[in-house]
Design an enzyme around this catalytic site. Structure first.
Site, PDB file in Angstrom:
ATOM      1  N   GLU A  25       0.837  -1.206   0.000  1.00  0.00           N
ATOM      2  CA  GLU A  25       0.000   0.000   0.000  1.00  0.00           C
ATOM      3  C   GLU A  25       0.871   1.255   0.000  1.00  0.00           C
ATOM      4  OE1 GLU A  25      -2.565   1.467  -0.508  1.00  0.00           O
ATOM      5  OE2 GLU A  25      -4.372   0.638   0.386  1.00  0.00           O
ATOM      6  N   ASP A  26       0.323   2.329  -0.506  1.00  0.00           N
ATOM      7  CA  ASP A  26       1.067   3.589  -0.459  1.00  0.00           C
ATOM      8  C   ASP A  26       0.862   4.306   0.872  1.00  0.00           C
ATOM      9  OD1 ASP A  26      -1.565   3.945  -1.199  1.00  0.00           O
ATOM     10  OD2 ASP A  26      -1.205   5.693  -2.444  1.00  0.00           O
ATOM     11  N   ASP A  41      -4.414   5.538   6.194  1.00  0.00           N
ATOM     12  CA  ASP A  41      -4.952   6.779   6.735  1.00  0.00           C
ATOM     13  C   ASP A  41      -5.948   6.370   7.838  1.00  0.00           C
ATOM     14  OD1 ASP A  41      -5.834   9.403   6.901  1.00  0.00           O
ATOM     15  OD2 ASP A  41      -6.012   9.687   4.763  1.00  0.00           O
ATOM     16  N   PHE A  80      -1.880  16.867   4.144  1.00  0.00           N
ATOM     17  CA  PHE A  80      -2.347  16.328   2.867  1.00  0.00           C
ATOM     18  C   PHE A  80      -1.167  16.179   1.913  1.00  0.00           C
ATOM     19  CE2 PHE A  80      -5.728  14.813   0.459  1.00  0.00           C
ATOM     20  CZ  PHE A  80      -5.441  15.079  -0.875  1.00  0.00           C
ATOM     21  N   ARG A 110       0.616  12.286  -9.102  1.00  0.00           N
ATOM     22  CA  ARG A 110       1.120  10.933  -8.832  1.00  0.00           C
ATOM     23  C   ARG A 110       2.539  10.734  -9.351  1.00  0.00           C
ATOM     24  NH1 ARG A 110      -3.343   7.718  -7.194  1.00  0.00           N
ATOM     25  NH2 ARG A 110      -5.306   8.156  -8.259  1.00  0.00           N
TER      26      ARG A 110
END
Ligand code: PRP
Length: 187
Positions: free
Chosen positions: A105-106, A109, A158, A171
């Site tokens: 996963e990146d 959260d 963010f 991205r």
């Protein structure tokens, strides 16, 4: 005509440089290779955000690996808040029964995406299931997740770049940066 975004100009601060990311990815690859020595791994990447991380991490692992790709969605469009809804947009392309699985996963959260995914993948009866995330944002966690490998723990800002998007852009930045608040507050 569509206004072209100046991606670099929208970044307020570089949180992780390309060098920092590449060094950490090499360390993660070495740790995974040592822990799973003698085994074959199946890496399950969660599109689209984890694409650059997956591409780099798989080449930092010295074991034989298979890869599979899933796409799930937890956020609606350009919003910055999790909706809590998880939808499978693209499923696994082959069986993982009896396989040693590493979810790639990146970012974690709220944890809602992985919470869903782990239960879904466990139902497919893999021999083992581990999680590797590049970024962890623990301040926003709503459900507890057992993470085996974490690249960086980051503050509640963010972030975009190295796979992470805002409105599907940013991205392709080679670094992870904090998006200027005026960029998303204008939306
Ligand atoms: C992001 C990220 C994780 C998830 C993490 O994906 O890639 O999969 O959100 O958030 P959570 O812990 O709150 O569930 P997103 O749905 O934005 O899709 P993307 O990877 O295509 O950008």
């Amino acid at each position: 005509m569509r206004t072209v975004v100046d991606q670099g100009a929208d970044i307020g601060e570089v949180l992780l440089t390309e060098d920092q990311i590449q060094t950490r990815v090499a360390e993660l690859g070495a740790a995974i290779s040592a822990d799973m020595a003698g085994r074959q791994l199946t890496l399950v990447s969660v599109l689209k955000g984890s694409l650059p991380f997956m591409a780099d991490l798989m080449r930092a692992i010295s074991l034989p690996v298979r890869i599979d790709l899933m796409e799930v969605s937890s956020y609606g469009g350009a919003t910055t808040e999790s909706s809590g809804l998880v939808r499978i947009l693209k499923d696994l392309s082959s069986s993982i029964e009896g396989e040693d699985i590493l979810i790639v996963e990146d970012i974690i959260d709220t944890g809602l995406t992985l919470n869903y995914l782990v239960r879904y993948l466990r139902g497919k009866k893999p021999a083992s299931l581990r999680i590797c995330t590049l970024l962890d944002k623990p301040a926003r966690r709503l459900v507890e997740i057992d993470v085996n490998y974490t690249g960086f723990t980051i503050p509640d800002q963010f972030v975009v770049g190295y796979g992470l998007d805002y409105g599907e852009l940013y991205r392709n930045l080679r670094y992870v940066g904090v998006l200027k608040p005026e960029v998303y507050s204008q939306a």
